[in-house]
Enzyme design. Structure first.
Site, PDB file in Angstrom:
ATOM      1  N   ARG A 183      -6.433 -10.263  -1.086  1.00 36.43           N
ATOM      2  CA  ARG A 183      -7.029  -9.984   0.210  1.00 36.43           C
ATOM      3  C   ARG A 183      -8.545  -9.973   0.104  1.00 36.43           C
ATOM      4  O   ARG A 183      -9.243 -10.496   0.952  1.00 36.43           O
ATOM      5  CB  ARG A 183      -6.479  -8.682   0.787  1.00 36.43           C
ATOM      6  CG  ARG A 183      -5.177  -8.940   1.534  1.00 36.43           C
ATOM      7  CD  ARG A 183      -4.454  -7.662   1.855  1.00 36.43           C
ATOM      8  NE  ARG A 183      -3.973  -7.037   0.621  1.00 36.43           N
ATOM      9  CZ  ARG A 183      -4.027  -5.752   0.395  1.00 36.43           C
ATOM     10  NH1 ARG A 183      -4.545  -4.941   1.287  1.00 36.43           N
ATOM     11  NH2 ARG A 183      -3.562  -5.253  -0.732  1.00 36.43           N
TER      12      ARG A 183
ATOM     13  N   HIS B 238       3.233   0.166  -2.956  1.00 36.90           N
ATOM     14  CA  HIS B 238       2.253  -0.893  -2.800  1.00 36.90           C
ATOM     15  C   HIS B 238       2.668  -1.743  -1.619  1.00 36.90           C
ATOM     16  O   HIS B 238       3.817  -2.177  -1.545  1.00 36.90           O
ATOM     17  CB  HIS B 238       2.206  -1.752  -4.064  1.00 36.90           C
ATOM     18  CG  HIS B 238       0.979  -2.582  -4.161  1.00 36.90           C
ATOM     19  ND1 HIS B 238       0.759  -3.640  -3.336  1.00 36.90           N
ATOM     20  CD2 HIS B 238      -0.099  -2.488  -4.965  1.00 36.90           C
ATOM     21  CE1 HIS B 238      -0.409  -4.175  -3.646  1.00 36.90           C
ATOM     22  NE2 HIS B 238      -0.953  -3.490  -4.629  1.00 36.90           N
TER      23      HIS B 238
END
Ligand SMILES: Cc1cc2nc3c(=O)[nH]c(=O)nc-3n(C[C@H](O)[C@H](O)[C@H](O)COP(=O)(O)OP(=O)(O)OC[C@H]3O[C@@H](n4cnc5c(N)ncnc54)[C@H](O)[C@@H]3O)c2cc1C
Ligand SMILES: Cc1cc2nc3c(=O)[nH]c(=O)nc-3n(C[C@H](O)[C@H](O)[C@H](O)COP(=O)(O)OP(=O)(O)OC[C@H]3O[C@@H](n4cnc5c(N)ncnc54)[C@H](O)[C@@H]3O)c2cc1C
Ligand code: SF4
Ligand code: SF4
Ligand code: FES
Lengths: 322, 252, 338
Positions: free
Chosen positions: A270, A250
């Protein structure tokens, strides 16, 4: 060995009580089988509770253009065509039914304005597709299925006189070996963590749902359970493993401070407007993202611009910010 | 930066045990669970501790830190001074298995007695329609990570094993409230069940459970009190009048 | 994207602790952040005294998910290999996600393959098996001996220390960006570790004893590490969750290959196996230009020549003639404005 070992007999033994194990146990019980569920943690605490973002299913609740074909395509693109096409197809086709089924067990997903299950955007998915509950979707999945299992046990108590007549949960128990008779599965062997006592469950069918391998790495989002037990025991029993070189790192785990090392920053940060910056305070992803998107756009042919700025939903008729 | 902390940890089993003193290195930004793990890796390899996510999501690592029920993975070491001795003991309300691990099966037994969600007969899967505002009330209770800190804290059962058979505890009260407030649950009698079979009446809304809940669930204000208020035979519960006062003040 | 982060860090523009910054604080109001990301806000505040509404976060690559796993039959979830009666679902199984899993596709994978496939598959198998296989007492005895071994090693090693070494090794040498040199080193070190893991010792009794549990887990961690390292060394390309610095490009020839791990007396063996061919009706969902990225010219020529690629399930899925399906798909694409 003079030690007395508890031996019990089942039709199906499920190793693992995460989302996969509980789904399998419910299905096997509903097919009339006597099922044992074994897990290393307490019941309801498997690694699946850590999943935050959501569960992908092309229900088309937020964007009606979504369907299994689009989901299949995204999945193959994400996997760079190394996926088993049939698995990707089955998954894309059946995921909506499985999510809706959870609602019948009592799950409460976040809603759209029309009262349907809301779906959010996520990297690599063309349309808003992830059914979610705030940022605790995995917990909702586990709890829902845990409670479904309880409800099945209540039915069993009513019909057969005992909660454990058809499903028994062996919590805080670790399986160390799959036992075989020739080339056939015959059962599992393990120990109770609390007492250290051994037990043996005879069963003709074993479902491995033991999760991943992340604990072999220093920086990982995975919990202590992820020691690759399922993978290793399958190998030892003569099964084959596929694609073991493919491990997802990740990009956004916390590296500092140490108390949160490995904890993931949900990708929705995000989606919700977070940006990546380097030590000079520059938003560096812009140096890369347009390239990636250009590549993406190329293979979709001309047409719909795929500019998906931070926090924006794709411009589509059904889009609704949850 | 790093320093040596004084740690006092309960070690023993169901037959007895004692507090043991240790000195363990602590680094910047660490939580109690980090320090317990270092203790385990360097000095006491067989120290029993239950944990899983180390992120406050699974509710496994419940213990009492300086006497206060806490998740060890969510208790920062910098909340204590460097001179302070940090004492870690197992949950008091449940029988000890070993060291910091307790037998929490009480909670699972109570869960087994809780009537399950009843799906609406007339709706097929995929046809469920619910407004966000309506699911939010139940969603608050579904945030529960089953750490059982509330169960551990509630004075009705803490040091009162004799009340355990009749009392399901705050964790189960929020489950009842959750189903009661579920827009599509077809069962009718959640509150009555809570009152008659779960021991809701034994709760005298001290709010201790709410105070320790790591998920910030308003157990008393949003679950217990509304249920008490609306239970049919309210006069059997002398505390209801107090409840309604608090409830109104909360502005709900 | 992970690669972008990695190259920033390597270029010396990383954060003080070897990551980079993720900033939402300067872009959204605190109220918005708290509403949208409640448990994250809560978590970082409580755990580390980091206020994500006020300051950027320091982040970096973290091992998260393994795409690899037990090779299964897509329809019954039965494990492949020389064993019958074994099923696998969820993260422990492989194939579904290819070289990289999309976020959100795991939870749905659990539900789909856990329920409809593994649960049902296992139940059906248990129904039709007839006579139940028998557990041999000698196998149980052997399992007991293996499980108790860590207590018999008086001068054995501390399992926590061994685990830390293994983790460091994998992080450094089989991590996000890989090279042949490092992978070879990793495999060598794993072999050395293997000998020492066989000597991992547990102290104390059997009740809830983490040192014993870990000593037993190490066998598994070592095996999967060996699989990952050996397969990573063999795949000479970069694809999804496998990045080789010495082979930075995706190679269509490698796309046709799955790497399969199996165990024999001499340890983990990795062999190549052809990937099942994608039926035309599914390839039709993509523009030919895109397929160029993934497939060899030879494959594409066959595809363009009208579906001589295997198309086993097309008939059962509706039976339309390939050409018609393809035309329909094309029209649909135009309608949707792709
Ligand atoms: C932080 C984080 C966030 C994530 N977010 C998402 C997301 O938003 N969306 C998404 O789709 N996916 C997400 N994932 C991935 C997803 O959560 C996992 O892939 C998934 O939960 C795995 O489920 P599972 O059922 O396969 O196994 P798990 O839930 O991990 O369960 C494994 C079970 O096996 C048991 N077990 C293991 N070994 C043994 C043994 N030897 N004996 C007995 N029992 C054993 C364990 O005790 C446990 O019960 C996330 C993962 C992480 C770490
Ligand atoms: C854990 C995880 C979380 C994710 N979260 C998000 C998310 O929040 N938002 C989102 O949009 N996506 C997200 N994604 C999806 C990911 O961005 C997509 O898989 C993306 O399409 C691939 O980008 P990549 O750089 O990781 O893959 P790669 O395999 O490195 O690249 C994909 C394609 O882009 C090209 N490419 C990559 N980098 C460059 C470059 N610098 N210059 C030129 N070409 C380049 C490659 O050649 C390749 O053709 C996530 C993926 C993962 C694994
Ligand atoms: S409010 Fe009720 S349930 Fe909560 S701690 Fe007090 S008495 Fe127990
Ligand atoms: S209600 Fe709160 S304190 Fe009680 S078990 Fe759930 S999360 Fe823990
Ligand atoms: S370890 Fe999961 S809550 Fe602490």
């Amino acid at each position: 060995m003079s030690e007395e070992i508890e031996r019990l007999s089942y039709d199906v033994v499920v190793v693992g009580a995460g989302g996969a194990g509980l789904s399998a146990a419910i299905a096997a019980r509903q097919a009339g089988k006597r099922v044992a569920i074994v897990c290393k943690s307490l019941f309801g605490k498997a690694h699946t509770v850590m999943a935050e973002g959501g569960a992908a299913a092309a229900m088309g609740n937020v964007n009606p253009n979504d369907n299994w074909e689009v989901h299949f395509r995204d999945t193959m693109r994400g996997g760079k065509f190394l996926n088993h096409w049939r698995m990707a197809e089955v998954h894309a086709k059946e995921a909506p039914d499985r999510i809706w089924e959870l609602e019948t067990y009592g799950a409460l997903f976040d809603r759209t304005p029309e009262g349907k299950i809301s779906q959010r955007n996520f990297g690599g998915h063309e349309y808003p597709r992830l059914a979610h509950v705030g940022d605790r979707t995995g917990l909702e999945l586990i709890r829902t299925m845990q409670q479904k299992i309880v409800s099945l046990q209540q039915e069993d108590k009513r019909d057969h006189g005992s909660y454990e007549s058809h499903i028994r949960v062996f919590a805080e128990a670790t399986i160390t070996r799959l036992l075989t008779d020739g080339n056939k599965i015959a059962g599992v062997f393990g120990y109770q963590r609390k007492t250290g006592e051994f037990f043996c469950l005879d069963a003709p069918a074993v479902v491995l749902a033991a999760g991943g391998i992340g604990k072999s790495f220093k920086v990982t989002s995975n919990s202590w359970e992820y020691t690759g037990d399922g993978h290793a025991m399958a190998l030892l029993a003569g099964a084959t493993l596929i694609n073991m070189e493919c491990i997802q790192f990740h990009p956004t785990g916390m590296v500092w401070p140490p108390s949160v090392r490995g904890i993931l920053v949900t990708e929705s940060v995000r989606g919700d407007g977070g940006v990546l910056k380097n030590s000079e305070g520059k938003r560096f992803m812009f140096n890369y993202v347009p390239e990636v998107f250009k590549a993406v756009r190329d293979h979709r042919g001309r047409g719909r611009p795929l500019v998906r700025g931070p926090g924006q939903q794709p411009a589509s008729p059904g889009a609704a910010a949850p | 930066m790093g320093y040596d902390a004084k740690l006092r940890v309960w070690r023993g089993d169901d037959e007895g045990g004692e507090l043991k003193d240790f000195t363990v290195e602590v680094n910047e930004g660490e939580v109690v669970l980090d320090v317990i793990h270092r203790l385990q890796a360097t000095q006491a390899p067989d120290l029993a501790v239950r944990w899983n996510c180390k992120a406050g999501k699974c509710g496994s690592c419940s213990a009492e830190v300086n006497g206060r029920p806490r998740l060890m993975c969510m208790t920062r070491m910098n909340t204590f001074t460097e001179q302070e001795t940090v004492t870690v003991t197992p949950l008091r309300t449940f029988p000890v298995v070993r060291d910091l691990v307790t037998d929490v099966s009480f909670n699972y037994e109570k869960a087994l007695e809780m009537p399950a969600f009843q799906p609406p007969a007339e709706l097929k899967p995929g046809e469920y329609r619910m407004a966000q505002v309506d699911v939010e009330r139940s969603q608050e209770f579904r945030k529960c990570i089953e750490c059982f800190l509330c169960q551990n804290t509630c004075h009705v059962v803490r040091d009162h094993d004799e009340n355990k058979p009749a009392f399901s505890g705050p964790r189960m009260f929020i489950r009842a409230a959750e189903l009661d407030m579920h827009p599509l649950d077809a069962a009718e009698n959640r509150k009555e069940f809570a009152q008659e079979s779960q021991g809701l009446g034994m709760c005298n809304i001290t709010k201790c459970c709410t105070e320790v809940c790591p998920e910030g669930i308003h157990i008393t204000d949003n679950a217990i009190i509304p249920m008490k208020e609306r239970v049919v035979d309210r006069k059997y519960d002398p505390l209801v009048w107090l409840g309604s006062k608090i409830f109104k003040r909360a502005g709900a | 994207m992970a690669r972008a982060i990695n190259s920033e860090i390597k270029a010396g523009r990383g954060s003080p602790h070897g990551g980079i910054f993720l900033d939402i604080a300067s872009r959204r109001t605190p109220e918005y952040i708290r509403k949208r990301l409640p448990s994250m806000y809560h978590q970082f505040k409580e755990l580390a005294d980091v206020d994500i509404t006020a300051e950027p976060m320091e982040i970096g690559p973290t091992c998260h998910y393994v795409m690899g796993g037990v090779e299964v039959d897509p329809d019954s979830a039965a494990a492949r290999g020389s064993i019958e009666g074994l099923f696998a679902a969820g993260e422990v199984s492989g194939g579904m996600h290819g070289s990289n899993r999309l976020g959100g596709n795991s939870l749905s994978d659990l539900l789909v393959f856990g329920r409809r496939r593994a649960g049902v598959g296992a139940a059906e198998y248990a129904t039709k098996i007839g006579e139940r296989p028998k557990v041999a007492q000698s196998d149980v005895d052997e399992a007991v001996t293996e499980a108790l071994a860590p207590f018999t090693r008086d001068s054995g090693e501390n399992p926590f220390a061994l685990q830390a070494e293994l983790q460091q090794n994998m992080n450094d040498l089989v991590g996000l960006i890989r090279t042949a040199d490092e992978l070879e080193q990793a495999i060598k070190r794993l072999q050395e570790l293997a000998a020492r893991v066989h000597n991992a010792a547990a102290t104390g009794g059997r009740a809830y004893n983490p040192s014993w549990h870990l000593a037993l887990d190490l066998r598994n961690m070592l095996l999967v590490s060996e699989c990952a390292a050996k397969a990573a060394l063999m795949r000479q390309e970069s694809r999804g969750g496998h990045t080789r610095d010495d082979f930075p490009k995706m190679d269509p020839v490698w796309r046709k290959v799955n790497l399969i791990c199996k165990l024999d007396e001499s340890g983990v063996q990795v062999v190549k196996q052809d990937i099942p061919e994608i039926p035309t009706r599914l390839l039709d969902l993509f523009e030919i230009d895109e397929l160029h990225k993934y497939m060899t010219d030879e494959e594409l020529t066959r595809h363009r020549d009208g579906g001589s690629l295997s198309d086993t399930t097309a008939a059962s899925e509706g039976g339309a003639v390939n050409g018609v399906r393809r035309e329909t798909a094309r029209l649909a694409r135009r309608r949707r404005g792709w």
